[in-house]
Design a protein around this motif. Sequence first.
Motif, short mmCIF file in Angstrom:
data_model
loop_
_atom_site.label_atom_id
_atom_site.label_comp_id
_atom_site.label_asym_id
_atom_site.label_seq_id
_atom_site.Cartn_x
_atom_site.Cartn_y
_atom_site.Cartn_z
N GLY A 62 -38.91 -108.67 8.63
CA GLY A 62 -39.42 -107.48 9.31
C GLY A 62 -40.18 -106.56 8.38
O GLY A 62 -40.95 -105.73 8.84
N TYR A 63 -39.95 -106.70 7.07
CA TYR A 63 -40.64 -105.83 6.12
C TYR A 63 -42.10 -106.22 5.98
O TYR A 63 -42.43 -107.41 5.85
CB TYR A 63 -39.97 -105.89 4.74
CG TYR A 63 -40.87 -105.34 3.66
CD1 TYR A 63 -40.99 -103.96 3.48
CD2 TYR A 63 -41.66 -106.18 2.88
CE1 TYR A 63 -41.86 -103.45 2.53
CE2 TYR A 63 -42.52 -105.68 1.92
CZ TYR A 63 -42.61 -104.31 1.76
OH TYR A 63 -43.47 -103.80 0.83
N ALA A 64 -42.98 -105.24 5.99
CA ALA A 64 -44.38 -105.45 5.63
C ALA A 64 -44.90 -104.15 5.03
O ALA A 64 -44.38 -103.08 5.31
CB ALA A 64 -45.21 -105.85 6.84
N GLY A 107 -40.14 -101.51 8.71
CA GLY A 107 -39.13 -102.20 9.51
C GLY A 107 -39.31 -101.95 10.98
O GLY A 107 -40.37 -101.48 11.41
#
Lengths: 137, 100
Positions: free
Chosen positions: A50-52, A78
């Motif tokens: 979910g991390y970017a 997130g």
Amino acid sequence: MAGQFSRLGKSRGLDAVDGRVSVSTYTPFIALNSTAPTDSTLGGEYTATGYARQSVAFSAPTAADPPVTSNSGGLTFGPFTANTGATLSYASLMNAVSGGAATTDMYAWWTLTTAKTPANGDSATVAVGAITLSYTV
Amino acid sequence: MAEIALGQKYKLLRKIGNDVNEDGSQADPLPTGWVGEVIAFSPADELGASHHDGDCWVLSFPVPAIDYGPDGQPFMTQVSRNIAVSAAELDDPTTYEEVT
């Protein structure tokens, strides 16, 4: 939190001032790191599902001397939905949504005022004005 | 599995994330109905938009926000919110619907 320029960021600033080469605008992104960047090396980037990296806009430098710039919009990372557990302790300014190297793509970095260890489903927010940059010389 | 391409849009069919973080701080879940666009691909061996399970796509959701001009006056703008998702997640019919 006050950040510090990487070696690349310092060089880019010099180029902008001395006119040696043209310095163009770019889309800046904030990355979150679990281990510390240095002026010439990337930090370990957070890797929960979910991390970017998030795009960020900066305000015009203040009238103070030295001038200060800060993020003009809030950021949300997130939600992180799996494989959390690492602690978010640092952030870095990158020139792309993914990839890159410190020598060509990281312009600055910060130590987070408050470290955070997200749980599954949590998100991390950065308030307006929380990320600042200024020359110290 | 449907082919994924840059520019493809997906609609969220369920809320993702917590309303409140475990430490009590404010969380910011992704609400049902948001439409995101695939803006990047991140290989598993590349630092950056990361996904623990390997290769991932970066899905960018447009979000309205308030910004402030040089005169200090607020104005409405749009920011993006990016998340990394795997191809399998995008193919999950309970979570994402391809927008055509």
